[in-house]
Design a protein around this motif. Structure first.
Motif, PDB file in Angstrom:
ATOM      1  N   UNK A  15      -7.602  -9.423 107.729  1.00 52.49           N
ATOM      2  CA  UNK A  15      -7.526 -10.384 106.620  1.00 52.49           C
ATOM      3  C   UNK A  15      -6.062 -10.563 106.203  1.00 52.49           C
ATOM      4  N   UNK A  16      -5.720 -11.782 105.852  1.00 49.73           N
ATOM      5  CA  UNK A  16      -4.307 -12.095 105.586  1.00 49.73           C
ATOM      6  C   UNK A  16      -4.207 -13.282 104.631  1.00 49.73           C
ATOM      7  N   UNK A  17      -2.970 -13.540 104.201  1.00 48.34           N
ATOM      8  CA  UNK A  17      -2.723 -14.705 103.335  1.00 48.34           C
ATOM      9  C   UNK A  17      -2.389 -15.910 104.217  1.00 48.34           C
ATOM     10  N   UNK A  18      -3.262 -16.897 104.198  1.00 52.79           N
ATOM     11  CA  UNK A  18      -3.049 -18.071 105.063  1.00 52.79           C
ATOM     12  C   UNK A  18      -1.739 -18.771 104.725  1.00 52.79           C
ATOM     13  N   UNK A  19      -1.410 -18.765 103.421  1.00 53.77           N
ATOM     14  CA  UNK A  19      -0.192 -19.456 102.983  1.00 53.77           C
ATOM     15  C   UNK A  19       1.048 -18.791 103.603  1.00 53.77           C
ATOM     16  N   UNK A  59     -10.723  -8.331  95.478  1.00 59.06           N
ATOM     17  CA  UNK A  59      -9.346  -8.441  94.996  1.00 59.06           C
ATOM     18  C   UNK A  59      -9.125  -9.681  94.131  1.00 59.06           C
ATOM     19  N   UNK A  60     -10.205 -10.325  93.694  1.00 59.82           N
ATOM     20  CA  UNK A  60     -10.028 -11.612  93.017  1.00 59.82           C
ATOM     21  C   UNK A  60      -9.252 -11.490  91.710  1.00 59.82           C
ATOM     22  N   UNK A  61      -9.345 -10.336  91.057  1.00 60.65           N
ATOM     23  CA  UNK A  61      -8.635 -10.163  89.777  1.00 60.65           C
ATOM     24  C   UNK A  61      -7.138  -9.975  89.975  1.00 60.65           C
ATOM     25  N   UNK A  62      -6.742  -9.497  91.147  1.00 61.17           N
ATOM     26  CA  UNK A  62      -5.331  -9.148  91.355  1.00 61.17           C
ATOM     27  C   UNK A  62      -4.606 -10.111  92.287  1.00 61.17           C
ATOM     28  N   UNK A  63      -5.356 -10.977  92.964  1.00 65.45           N
ATOM     29  CA  UNK A  63      -4.698 -11.899  93.903  1.00 65.45           C
ATOM     30  C   UNK A  63      -3.808 -12.877  93.130  1.00 65.45           C
ATOM     31  N   UNK A  78      -2.217 -18.985  94.390  1.00 71.08           N
ATOM     32  CA  UNK A  78      -1.821 -19.548  95.675  1.00 71.08           C
ATOM     33  C   UNK A  78      -2.176 -18.686  96.863  1.00 71.08           C
ATOM     34  N   UNK A  79      -2.553 -17.447  96.590  1.00 75.42           N
ATOM     35  CA  UNK A  79      -2.934 -16.557  97.698  1.00 75.42           C
ATOM     36  C   UNK A  79      -4.258 -17.052  98.277  1.00 75.42           C
ATOM     37  N   UNK A  80      -4.276 -17.249  99.574  1.00 75.85           N
ATOM     38  CA  UNK A  80      -5.497 -17.777 100.186  1.00 75.85           C
ATOM     39  C   UNK A  80      -5.908 -16.888 101.356  1.00 75.85           C
ATOM     40  N   UNK A  81      -6.978 -16.130 101.140  1.00 79.76           N
ATOM     41  CA  UNK A  81      -7.403 -15.193 102.180  1.00 79.76           C
ATOM     42  C   UNK A  81      -7.814 -15.930 103.447  1.00 79.76           C
ATOM     43  N   UNK A 136     -12.780 -20.058 100.113  1.00 75.47           N
ATOM     44  CA  UNK A 136     -11.838 -20.210 101.233  1.00 75.47           C
ATOM     45  C   UNK A 136     -12.046 -19.180 102.344  1.00 75.47           C
ATOM     46  N   UNK A 137     -12.258 -17.918 101.950  1.00 75.60           N
ATOM     47  CA  UNK A 137     -12.408 -16.904 102.996  1.00 75.60           C
ATOM     48  C   UNK A 137     -13.715 -17.105 103.767  1.00 75.60           C
ATOM     49  N   UNK A 138     -14.773 -17.440 103.035  1.00 80.49           N
ATOM     50  CA  UNK A 138     -16.045 -17.681 103.718  1.00 80.49           C
ATOM     51  C   UNK A 138     -15.881 -18.813 104.741  1.00 80.49           C
ATOM     52  N   UNK A 139     -15.155 -19.853 104.337  1.00 83.78           N
ATOM     53  CA  UNK A 139     -14.925 -20.988 105.250  1.00 83.78           C
ATOM     54  C   UNK A 139     -14.093 -20.538 106.452  1.00 83.78           C
ATOM     55  N   UNK A 140     -13.059 -19.714 106.157  1.00 84.80           N
ATOM     56  CA  UNK A 140     -12.181 -19.243 107.223  1.00 84.80           C
ATOM     57  C   UNK A 140     -12.982 -18.433 108.256  1.00 84.80           C
ATOM     58  N   UNK A 141     -13.882 -17.593 107.757  1.00 89.07           N
ATOM     59  CA  UNK A 141     -14.694 -16.782 108.681  1.00 89.07           C
ATOM     60  C   UNK A 141     -15.644 -17.682 109.473  1.00 89.07           C
ATOM     61  N   UNK A 142     -16.304 -18.594 108.745  1.00 92.69           N
ATOM     62  CA  UNK A 142     -17.252 -19.486 109.416  1.00 92.69           C
ATOM     63  C   UNK A 142     -16.534 -20.304 110.487  1.00 92.69           C
ATOM     64  N   UNK A 143     -15.325 -20.777 110.182  1.00 92.52           N
ATOM     65  CA  UNK A 143     -14.552 -21.564 111.145  1.00 92.52           C
ATOM     66  C   UNK A 143     -14.177 -20.698 112.351  1.00 92.52           C
ATOM     67  N   UNK A 144     -13.738 -19.470 112.056  1.00 90.49           N
ATOM     68  CA  UNK A 144     -13.345 -18.583 113.156  1.00 90.49           C
ATOM     69  C   UNK A 144     -14.527 -18.331 114.094  1.00 90.49           C
TER      70      UNK A 144
END
Lengths: 434, 302
Positions: A136-140, A268-272, A275-278, A358-366
């Motif tokens: 997992x990483x920051x897409x930005x 990590x939603x409270x600390x992200x 602009x951070x996009x998993x 965003x992360x759910x979409x990223x996983x689904x796309x992957x």
């Protein structure tokens, strides 16, 4: 498969519910919908974040009347060995209300539930949510640096690590305290075996035939990880670090990637920072761009049914579990709980697809864009000898040092293998099944 | 005579009523589970399925298990460091608080006792932050002093166990400060006054009067500290999981992992875990007997 459901059959289902990161809105809605349709069924719910302790205490007490009918599935092989669980295989042959004529088995994303891979030829746990493991990483951050967000081969992944390191950032950091590297790497043995054309590998894995830790595939995986550690691609800080600490380093861009599961965005939603996009990728260990890439997945929320309950209770418990697979309940789990949808027709509805995080979409796309195999890593036999746990201990104790390049993998794998082979030889069940 | 007999009967009934509930609770919640552990130690059992009697197998395994010796070694390191350091610090602090009339004495007493009212999870998190390899307080101080500050304290085999020692001392010292202060208050002032007239120094007063008269309390302190150090594993469980490379694996953590599993060792092997429990029991009894040899048990009358 059809079951006869009489609405005059009064039944109360005792439920042991885990209050988890997925929340319980999905469950409350499911109970509401089910009791609207079947007012003869009532629910007696005990919910707790520590429900696992209560379930194991009740199970050990041996009072079947006091036990839940339906409960969060934390332990199952021990229960199956003791004939305590009701198989749930037949639910997968039933049709959910919102997909008449279609078997549940055909509706679930392949790999998220694969009953024939389950223990003793049956499914014993009913999936509510499956996790997908990987990196997992920051897409930005990746976009800003022009880094490859979808390496197709092992060589491309190593090039990515070099590129990240050249910017003075640790390519990978992970929770060495809890061996979180497993979420990205523990299916890689299957990938190596696949690439080498070892057709026997899965059978040997499932039945503990031949060497396990010292199989050529296992040694290859650990050697590569050790090399990555020596080159500094896996940060030495990982040793002794917990998941929060390691994930914080990625949030702060002190490290670029962290192995974990799809819950990381919620966690990590409270600390992200803004602009951070998993984003998500699996780590390819193959050099064949057509894969396949084996991805770790597993049950992160499931239910079990206690065998020693009246047939009526078990029948209605199964019907209720089936109802949890409606896309309406799935939508609450996905949108409120952050789970990945288990139904493969979930994304057919564009509105539902758009609502994903965003992360759910990223996983689904992957998963859609890559030749992915979702690997459950199930064994068909279970070892109960203490030497099995001792061998696991050797691995768990030392892996962080191996992966960070501080210890050579082979002596450790050999020590663990010796203990494992002792366990296999001593375990009569293993001998009988082999 | 009948009245006397009646009185004896009444006394017996009274004693029974007073003692029975506590004794029943002791039998039910302490003696019975311990007796069961002896039984379990001869079994192969996962807590749910059939119990298989394996005779002495678990005990034989105990003597061939290299992890046992390693874990006991770590316990020994903690025993020989944590106990003396805790006792010395607590005695010194207690003596200072008793004999020096600091205005803030009450505050100090509360301050030292504070770790005892904190949840152990909070303590573990605080110390994890102190030792954190990246953002940790200790590394921050070392960096400010120009002494490096890049070390991964809990992630290094060389320092992980040693890092646990200050934590243990910090946790335990405050409790013994209070215990020793109360014991010091019980020492008659006249002993100190007559010694002072004889020209005794403060150090002599501490070593010749205070320490000998506290020997009973210190003995109890050593026993409790010994029990805590050998039976405790919570901080390792939360902060290091026994790692890295088993560097902080202690005997109770090892036992716990067999019985209840951890994230990575999710099996239940109650039989062997009970065998390890029996070994810990024998070890503690043995250590207690050794302690009795070194400490005089006679109480001192002033």
């Amino acid at each position: 498969m059809r079951m006869d459901f009489q609405k005059n059959e009064k039944v109360t289902l005792k439920v042991g519910l885990l209050e988890s990161g997925y929340g319980r809105e999905w469950f409350d809605l499911a109970v509401k919908r089910f009791t609207e349709k079947y007012p003869n069924v009532q629910f007696d719910i005990t919910a707790s974040p520590k429900i696992g302790d209560l379930i194991s205490t009740k199970a050990s007490a041996g009072n079947d009347n006091d036990m839940f009918d339906l409960f969060y599935g934390a332990t199952w092989t021990e229960y199956v060995n003791a004939n305590k669980l009701e198989p749930v295989t037949d639910i997968f042959e039933m049709s959910p209300d919102d997909a008449p004529g279609r078997k549940l088995n055909d509706l679930i994303v392949p790999g998220f539930n694969d009953p024939e891979k389950y223990y003793k030829d049956n499914a014993w746990v009913f999936p509510i949510a499956n996790y997908v493991g990987g990196m997992f990483f920051d897409q930005k951050l990746f976009d800003e640096n022009g880094w490859n967000k979808n390496p197709k081969t092992y060589d491309e992944f190593i090039q990515l690590c070099e590129a990240i390191q050249s910017k003075g950032i640790d390519p990978i950091v992970y929770a060495g305290l809890y061996n979180y590297a497993q979420f990205a790497f523990d299916t890689k043995i299957f990938e190596i075996a696949d690439e080498r054309g070892n057709k026997q590998f899965r059978n040997d894995f499932e039945y503990y035939n031949g060497p396990q830790y010292t199989s050529p595939e296992s040694i290859e995986v650990y050697k590569r990880l050790h090399d990555m550690g020596k080159k500094g691609y896996i940060s030495k800080k990982s040793v002794g670090m917990n998941h929060t600490q390691s994930q914080m380093l990625v949030l702060q861009h002190k490290a670029a990637m962290v192995p974990s599961g799809d819950w990381i965005e919620n966690e990590m939603k409270e600390t992200a920072p803004d602009g951070f996009q998993w984003g998500y990728m699996a780590v390819p260990f193959t050099n064949n761009p057509n894969g396949p890439i084996y991805v770790t997945n597993g049950l992160s929320y499931s239910f079990e049914i206690w065998a020693a309950k009246p047939d009526l209770n078990k029948k209605w418990a199964k019907q209720f579990l089936l109802s949890l697979m409606s896309n309406e309940i799935q939508q609450v789990l996905v949108e409120k709980g952050g789970a990945l949808p288990l139904r493969k027709d979930y994304l057919d509805d564009q509105t539902r697809a758009d609502q994903m995080k965003p992360l759910q979409k990223s996983i689904a796309t992957y998963l859609k864009d890559n030749p992915v195999v979702l690997e459950l890593k199930n064994r068909k036999i279970e070892l109960t000898d203490p030497d099995n746990m001792a061998s696991l201990k050797v691995i768990v104790d030392n892996m962080a040092l191996v992966l960070t390049g501080q210890e050579d993998p082979e002596p450790i794998l050999e020590d663990a293998e010796k203990l494992l082979q002792n366990a296999i030889a001593k375990d009569k069940k293993a001998q009988n099944k082999a | 005579m009948p009245m006397l007999k009646n009185a004896r009967l009444q006394k017996s009934i009274f004693l029974f009523i007073v003692v029975a509930p506590a004794f029943a609770a002791y039998v039910l919640f302490t003696l019975y589970p311990n007796a069961l552990s002896i039984y379990y130690s001869f079994l192969e059992w996962d807590g749910i399925g059939a119990k298989t009697f394996v005779g002495w197998d678990n005990y034989i395994r105990l003597f061939h298990d290299p992890f046992i010796l390693r874990a006991l070694g770590h316990n020994l390191i903690l025993l020989v460091t944590v106990i003396p350091i805790t006792l010395i610090i607590s005695l010194v602090l207690a003596d200072l608080l008793i004999n020096r009339a600091f205005a803030e004495n009450s505050f100090y007493k509360v301050l030292y006792f504070f770790p005892n009212v904190l949840s152990l999870v909070v303590i573990a998190l605080v110390w994890s932050f102190i030792y954190d390899g990246t953002f940790g307080l200790l590394n921050g101080i070392l960096r400010a002093l120009g002494l490096g500050g890049e070390h991964n304290w809990l992630g290094s085999k060389g320092t992980a166990l040693l890092s646990m020692i200050p934590l243990y001392v910090w946790c335990y010292a405050g409790f013994y400060v209070v215990i020793f202060m109360n014991a010091m208050r019980g020492i008659p002032k006249s002993l100190y006054e007559s010694a002072t007239l004889d020209g005794i120094t403060h150090m002599q007063r501490f070593s010749k009067i205070t320490l000998p008269l506290l020997s009973g309390v210190i003995r109890v302190g050593v026993i409790f500290l010994m029990l805590s150090v050998i039976k405790g594993f919570e901080y390792m469980f939360i902060m290091t999981q026994g790692g890295p490379g088993g560097a902080t694996d202690v005997i109770s953590l090892y036992m716990f992992n067999f019985a209840f599993g951890s994230l990575n060792l999710g099996q239940h092997i109650y039989g062997y875990a009970s065998t390890i429990g029996m070994m810990i029991f024998v070890l503690l009894v043995g250590l207690k007997l050794i302690l009795d040899k070194f400490f005089a048990k006679d109480s001192i009358e002033y």
